[in-house]
Write a protein that holds these residues in place. Structure first.
Motif, PDB file in Angstrom:
ATOM      1  N   ASN A 124       0.828  -1.207   0.000  1.00 44.00           N
ATOM      2  CA  ASN A 124       0.000   0.000   0.000  1.00 44.00           C
ATOM      3  C   ASN A 124       0.867   1.263   0.000  1.00 44.00           C
ATOM      4  O   ASN A 124       0.538   2.257  -0.652  1.00 44.00           O
ATOM      5  CB  ASN A 124      -0.940  -0.004   1.214  1.00 44.00           C
ATOM      6  N   ALA A 125       1.989   1.202   0.732  1.00 43.40           N
ATOM      7  CA  ALA A 125       2.887   2.357   0.770  1.00 43.40           C
ATOM      8  C   ALA A 125       3.465   2.641  -0.615  1.00 43.40           C
ATOM      9  O   ALA A 125       3.522   3.796  -1.060  1.00 43.40           O
ATOM     10  CB  ALA A 125       4.008   2.110   1.774  1.00 43.40           C
ATOM     11  N   LEU A 126       3.890   1.584  -1.313  1.00 39.44           N
ATOM     12  CA  LEU A 126       4.455   1.783  -2.654  1.00 39.44           C
ATOM     13  C   LEU A 126       3.395   2.356  -3.600  1.00 39.44           C
ATOM     14  O   LEU A 126       3.678   3.253  -4.405  1.00 39.44           O
ATOM     15  CB  LEU A 126       5.011   0.470  -3.208  1.00 39.44           C
ATOM     16  N   GLY A 232      10.629  16.164   0.497  1.00 40.41           N
ATOM     17  CA  GLY A 232       9.822  15.937  -0.696  1.00 40.41           C
ATOM     18  C   GLY A 232      10.214  14.676  -1.438  1.00 40.41           C
ATOM     19  O   GLY A 232       9.423  14.096  -2.166  1.00 40.41           O
ATOM     20  N   ARG A 233      11.472  14.227  -1.236  1.00 38.61           N
ATOM     21  CA  ARG A 233      11.906  12.990  -1.894  1.00 38.61           C
ATOM     22  C   ARG A 233      12.004  11.845  -0.883  1.00 38.61           C
ATOM     23  O   ARG A 233      11.520  10.747  -1.131  1.00 38.61           O
ATOM     24  CB  ARG A 233      13.282  13.218  -2.547  1.00 38.61           C
ATOM     25  N   ASP A 234      12.595  12.130   0.258  1.00 42.13           N
ATOM     26  CA  ASP A 234      12.853  11.071   1.235  1.00 42.13           C
ATOM     27  C   ASP A 234      11.661  10.902   2.170  1.00 42.13           C
ATOM     28  O   ASP A 234      11.059  11.895   2.604  1.00 42.13           O
ATOM     29  CB  ASP A 234      14.095  11.399   2.054  1.00 42.13           C
ATOM     30  N   VAL A 235      11.353   9.680   2.511  1.00 46.11           N
ATOM     31  CA  VAL A 235      10.267   9.418   3.449  1.00 46.11           C
ATOM     32  C   VAL A 235      10.658   8.218   4.314  1.00 46.11           C
ATOM     33  O   VAL A 235      11.245   7.244   3.828  1.00 46.11           O
ATOM     34  CB  VAL A 235       8.914   9.231   2.694  1.00 46.11           C
ATOM     35  N   LEU A 240       5.579   6.106   6.798  1.00 44.07           N
ATOM     36  CA  LEU A 240       4.675   5.800   5.687  1.00 44.07           C
ATOM     37  C   LEU A 240       4.072   4.397   5.788  1.00 44.07           C
ATOM     38  O   LEU A 240       2.855   4.225   5.672  1.00 44.07           O
ATOM     39  CB  LEU A 240       5.422   5.942   4.359  1.00 44.07           C
ATOM     40  N   VAL A 241       4.910   3.392   6.004  1.00 44.27           N
ATOM     41  CA  VAL A 241       4.424   2.009   5.938  1.00 44.27           C
ATOM     42  C   VAL A 241       3.528   1.697   7.133  1.00 44.27           C
ATOM     43  O   VAL A 241       2.459   1.105   6.987  1.00 44.27           O
ATOM     44  CB  VAL A 241       5.610   1.010   5.849  1.00 44.27           C
ATOM     45  N   ALA A 242       3.962   2.142   8.324  1.00 42.93           N
ATOM     46  CA  ALA A 242       3.204   1.804   9.534  1.00 42.93           C
ATOM     47  C   ALA A 242       1.788   2.362   9.476  1.00 42.93           C
ATOM     48  O   ALA A 242       0.870   1.809  10.077  1.00 42.93           O
ATOM     49  CB  ALA A 242       3.939   2.314  10.769  1.00 42.93           C
TER      50      ALA A 242
END
Ligand code: ATP
Ligand code: MG
Length: 652
Positions: A124-126, A232-235, A240-242
């Motif tokens: 879902n994150a991807l 804006g690029r790095d997360v 995000l995933v959790a």
């Protein structure tokens, strides 16, 4: 290589029949060879039937556009569903998928149910980052559970992954990202190696200065070290995933949908992006893992001690074991951190039953001495495997004795990034093993040893190893370069896949791998394989490891130069350099013959190796011929070559 072959390997006479209890319960019996020979397509269809298909295939193999193969055409399946969800659905959600052991000693246990939740969240994150089926995702990670989760999340949404070994430089990473045009990178702040955090994120930042198409970098926090951050690029993965739901409905993809691109290690040349697709690859990875390791999912604890960034990790840490619903160990670090018994401590702790690793590791353990594994309870082990290089008979026997308690079979498995799965190997419940021989092609596989004209050599002779029929997990092409695919693999012997390795058939027709044909030496018109001279050296009690190259020689064409790592016994013997060299030269003469006697023998502390532990002989050849070094970007440790140069006697 035919004709003038030498035969110290073929005089190896020790034989090890399968243990009776293993044979009695083996997953695969001798009948598999006959069934597969009678009807290979039916054999592979039955193997594919061990997977869950959303839609059945119409054709088992399509070779009409050779050398471009298609397997199980028209069939649809999802690789992640096959590796995770179906085991949970079958009531095995509580079974451990991975016992993770971090190098600092932290541990995590992931059940199949945990793994399903994590993979769904990551998928879902991807999707939230805009990744869609067919998009490539680069993965540059340490050996942690999130690496497996990331790969399966990609597979789940049909986005081919390309895993780049965490030890590679920013340049190597950039080259691979550009070659496959990945727009998303998954990485970590770092991982633990040799007792300290080792950073990964800076290499990604550096690589991406010249990859403007990369829009997102998903970063796992592993070590907690400081990282530069590109807003804006790095997360962060944990942000995000959790936050994602643990539900995701897996879509079934075409059997020929790309699963991953794996760049070969580049032992010999510019890395090639080897493309593997879904149905055939998963079929053969799962079947070979089940047959060659005889896995019993309810009770085995399986451990491939290799990096996921190597094809062995893809097929035998991730896809094979998970497709079979097996419990595995995943270890992050190096074998000597914090002590030289770390692997054996792990085997005892988790009750590992099956261990798979490379000859380079085995030779290192030999050098450290048998007393180290002897301190641990290794009685849970019932099967050992080897992969990556020819295993010297002495190392094979040591492995079975010191690690396997003189009890376990040792399966020497020959295969390549390109083959996707094991091709030539003993079957542990069937084969009588010969130390140093991979024996014969697995059921369903057709291999031959041929001469310069592509004719099979008689038993007792050597030549080139070829594969004469397509197989389910074969590479489909080199990413973006069909011509290179044809030229590299299908042109030397028309109609046959040329593996690039030399081999011999013994009097029983069993196969002995002799190393790469590029490494074969020519001394006074005799073709001599590096493997044979190295095995002769390793059979001397002073020598732990040896690498042999042919260097230009005014009188003989090439002269043999041997680089050796000595065991403690050599120092105890108190010989000086010249006496030691004399002793080893005499030993090779006795084992093989005067023609194979090394011109020079140089003792070194380390040998140059790729990430997968293979000796890079071409760099040693550069040293032996006094040349500038060629491409060193795939070396695990770039200081090794300098140390070798500096340690050489004047004028050599
Ligand atoms: P490159 O093709 O880029 O030079 P590589 O060949 O080292 O890299 P891999 O695909 O990881 O990359 O390695 C496959 C090779 O490893 C085989 O072709 C063979 O030379 C060697 N090999 C693997 N397993 C065995 C084995 N059991 N016995 C002998 N050699 C082996
Ligand atoms: Mg290769």
């Amino acid at each position: 290589m035919s004709g003038e072959t030498l035969s110290n390997l073929l005089s190896e006479a020790r034989r090890f029949p399968p243990p009776a209890d293993l044979a009695a319960e083996a997953n695969v019996t001798a009948a598999a060879y006959d069934e597969a020979a009678a009807d290979p397509d039916a054999f592979w269809a039955a193997a594919a039937g061990r997977l869950d298909w959303a839609e059945p295939w119409q054709q088992i193999r399509d070779w009409s556009n050779a050398p471009f193969a298609r397997w199980f055409t028209g069939g649809k399946l999802n690789a992640a569903h096959n590796c995770v969800d179906r085991h949970v659905e079958a009531g095995h959600g509580d079974r451990v998928a991975f016992h993770f052991e971090g190098e600092p000693g932290d541990t995590r246990t992931l059940t199949y149910a945990d793994l399903r939740d994590e993979v769904c969240r990551a998928a879902n994150a991807l999707l939230s980052l805009g990744v869609r089926a067919g998009d490539r995702v680069a993965i540059y990670m340490p050996m942690i559970p999130e690496t497996v989760v990331a790969m399966l999340a990609c597979a789940r949404i049909g986005a081919p992954h390309t895993v780049v070994f965490g030890g590679f430089s920013a340049d190597a990473l950039r080259g691979r990202i550009l070659d496959c045009d990945a727009h998303v990178v998954i990485t970590a702040d770092g991982g633990y190696r040799k007792g300290a955090p080792s950073a990964l994120k800076p290499a990604v930042d550096e690589a991406l200065t010249a990859c403007p198409q990369v829009r997102s970098v998903l970063v796992v926090r592993r070590t907690g070290q400081d990282v530069a951050w590109s807003e804006g690029r790095d997360v962060w993965w944990h942000d995000l995933v959790a936050a994602q739901p643990a539900e995701h409905t897996a879509e079934a993809f075409d059997s020929e949908h790309p699963l991953y691109i794996m760049y070969t290690s580049g032992t010999t040349a510019r890395p090639k992006g080897i493309l593997h697709t879904t149905g055939g690859y998963l079929t053969q990875a799962a079947w070979t893992h089940w047959a060659v390791f005889d896995v019993k999912p309810e009770r085995d604890v399986y451990w491939t001690a290799a990096d996921i960034g190597w094809v062995t990790g893809h097929s035998y840490i991730v896809y094979g074991p998970l497709a079979n619903g097996v419990t595995s160990v995943l270890y992050e670090g190096t074998p000597d951190t914090p002590h030289q018994g770390r692997w054996w401590e792990i085997v005892a702790k988790y009750g590992v039953t099956i261990l798979y690793c490379a000859p380079t590791a085995i030779r290192t353990f030999m050098k450290w001495g048998e007393q180290i594994p002897a301190r641990f309870d290794l009685s849970s082990l019932r099967l050992l495997g080897s992969v990556g290089e020819p295993i010297n008979p002495e190392a094979w026997v040591w492995y079975r004795h010191a690690i396997g308690g003189d009890r376990t079979p040792v399966v020497d498995t020959w295969w390549q990034t390109e083959t996707g799965a094991q091709m030539i190997s003993p079957l542990p419940g069937v084969s009588t093993c010969k130390p140093g021989s991979a024996l014969r092609p697995l059921p369903g596989i057709s291999a031959e040893v041929v001469d310069d004209n592509g004719q099979p050599v008689p038993n007792g002779s050597g030549g080139y190893l070829v594969l004469t029929q397509p197989w389910p997990s074969m590479l489909r092409t080199i990413w973006g370069d069909e011509q290179r695919y044809i030229d590299t693999y299908w042109s030397r012997f028309p109609g046959y896949y040329f593996a690039g390795d030399g081999a011999k058939k013994d009097e029983d027709g069993d196969i002995w791998l002799l190393g790469r044909v590029d490494d074969v030496m020519n001394v006074s018109g005799h073709r001599i394989s590096t493997t044979e001279v190295e095995s002769a050296l390793v059979s001397h009690p002073f020598v732990a490891e040896a690498a042999v190259v042919g260097a230009a020689d005014a009188t003989t064409g090439q002269g043999i130069v041997a680089f050796v790592i000595l065991r403690a016994t050599a120092a105890e013997a108190g010989l000086d350099g010249a006496a030691l060299a004399r002793e080893l030269r005499a030993h090779v003469t006795k084992e093989i013959g005067p023609i194979a006697r090394p011109r020079q023998i140089l003792a070194v502390a380390e040998l140059p190796k790729t990430r997968s532990g293979k000796i890079m002989r071409r760099l040693l050849r550069d040293v032996a011929e006094n040349r500038a070094l060629g491409d060193v970007t795939t070396l695990t440790d770039s200081t090794v070559m300098q140390a070798i140069r500096e340690g050489l006697p004047e004028g050599s």
